[in-house]
Design a protein around this motif. Sequence first.
Motif, PDB file in Angstrom:
ATOM      1  N   THR A 178       0.813  -1.214   0.000  1.00  0.00           N
ATOM      2  CA  THR A 178       0.000   0.000   0.000  1.00  0.00           C
ATOM      3  C   THR A 178       0.849   1.267   0.000  1.00  0.00           C
ATOM      4  O   THR A 178       0.355   2.339  -0.332  1.00  0.00           O
ATOM      5  N   ASP A 179       2.120   1.130   0.384  1.00  0.00           N
ATOM      6  CA  ASP A 179       3.022   2.280   0.388  1.00  0.00           C
ATOM      7  C   ASP A 179       4.466   1.803   0.350  1.00  0.00           C
ATOM      8  O   ASP A 179       4.734   0.603   0.301  1.00  0.00           O
ATOM      9  N   LEU A 180       5.393   2.729   0.360  1.00  0.00           N
ATOM     10  CA  LEU A 180       6.813   2.406   0.327  1.00  0.00           C
ATOM     11  C   LEU A 180       7.386   2.160   1.720  1.00  0.00           C
ATOM     12  O   LEU A 180       8.453   1.565   1.850  1.00  0.00           O
ATOM     13  N   TYR A 181       6.696   2.622   2.740  1.00  0.00           N
ATOM     14  CA  TYR A 181       7.229   2.591   4.093  1.00  0.00           C
ATOM     15  C   TYR A 181       7.532   1.179   4.586  1.00  0.00           C
ATOM     16  O   TYR A 181       8.524   0.969   5.289  1.00  0.00           O
ATOM     17  N   GLY A 182       6.696   0.207   4.242  1.00  0.00           N
ATOM     18  CA  GLY A 182       6.941  -1.158   4.679  1.00  0.00           C
ATOM     19  C   GLY A 182       8.294  -1.668   4.211  1.00  0.00           C
ATOM     20  O   GLY A 182       9.006  -2.361   4.949  1.00  0.00           O
ATOM     21  N   PHE A 183       8.677  -1.309   3.003  1.00  0.00           N
ATOM     22  CA  PHE A 183       9.969  -1.720   2.456  1.00  0.00           C
ATOM     23  C   PHE A 183      11.102  -0.884   3.050  1.00  0.00           C
ATOM     24  O   PHE A 183      12.119  -1.413   3.483  1.00  0.00           O
ATOM     25  N   THR A 184      10.917   0.435   3.033  1.00  0.00           N
ATOM     26  CA  THR A 184      12.008   1.312   3.451  1.00  0.00           C
ATOM     27  C   THR A 184      12.302   1.214   4.945  1.00  0.00           C
ATOM     28  O   THR A 184      13.460   1.335   5.345  1.00  0.00           O
ATOM     29  N   SER A 185      11.285   0.990   5.756  1.00  0.00           N
ATOM     30  CA  SER A 185      11.538   0.887   7.201  1.00  0.00           C
ATOM     31  C   SER A 185      12.373  -0.355   7.505  1.00  0.00           C
ATOM     32  O   SER A 185      13.299  -0.311   8.322  1.00  0.00           O
ATOM     33  N   LEU A 186      12.076  -1.462   6.834  1.00  0.00           N
ATOM     34  CA  LEU A 186      12.867  -2.679   7.006  1.00  0.00           C
ATOM     35  C   LEU A 186      14.303  -2.450   6.543  1.00  0.00           C
ATOM     36  O   LEU A 186      15.258  -2.824   7.230  1.00  0.00           O
ATOM     37  N   LEU A 187      14.469  -1.797   5.411  1.00  0.00           N
ATOM     38  CA  LEU A 187      15.805  -1.565   4.867  1.00  0.00           C
ATOM     39  C   LEU A 187      16.609  -0.584   5.719  1.00  0.00           C
ATOM     40  O   LEU A 187      17.807  -0.771   5.915  1.00  0.00           O
ATOM     41  N   LYS A 188      15.950   0.429   6.219  1.00  0.00           N
ATOM     42  CA  LYS A 188      16.652   1.399   7.069  1.00  0.00           C
ATOM     43  C   LYS A 188      17.142   0.720   8.346  1.00  0.00           C
ATOM     44  O   LYS A 188      18.218   1.022   8.844  1.00  0.00           O
TER      45      LYS A 188
END
Length: 155
Positions: free
Chosen positions: A82-92
Motif C-alpha cells: 500500500t506504500d513504500l514505508y513497509g519496504f524502506t523501514s525494514l531496509l533502514k
Amino acid sequence: MFDQIKSLLGFDESETATEEPTVLDKNLAAAALMVHVIAADGEITDEEEAKLNQVLHNHYALSDTEAKSLANQAKFAQSSATDLYGFTSLLKRDMSEDERILLVEDLWEMVFADGSVHEFEDNVVWRVAELLGVHSRHRMTLKQRVMGRIEEAND
C-alpha cells in the motif's frame, strides 16, 4: 464449501503459492523498490526487466534463476503493497548507510534502464532516498554517476 467459493472466485492456490513471498527480507524489499521504480511510468519494458535481473544477479550474488525468482516475488510484493514505508523501514533498520546508498544507486540504474527518465521514476527515487535517510547530495551524486556510466558505455 470454502474450496467451492475460492474456485468460483478464480483463486488457484497453485498459481499464487510460487509467487507470494513468505518472508519480507532486505533483498526482497530492495527488489520490490526497484520494481516500483520501473513500474512508476505505467509500463515495464524489456530493457527495464533485463536491468532488474542483471542488478539482482550482480549485486546480490544470485544465479540467473534466483534473480528471476526474486524479481517475480518482488513484483508480487510491490503490487500488493500500500506504500513504500513497509519496504524502506525494514531496509533502514537492516542495512548499513553504505548499503542504503548503494541501493539508491541501483534505483537510478532502474530509472535509466529504458533510456529515458520519467518524472514519476525520478520522484520515487527521491521519496525512497528520503525514507532511507540518504541525503539529497548523495542521491544527486549517484544519479550523475549512473548517467556518466551510461554515457561512457554509449561512446
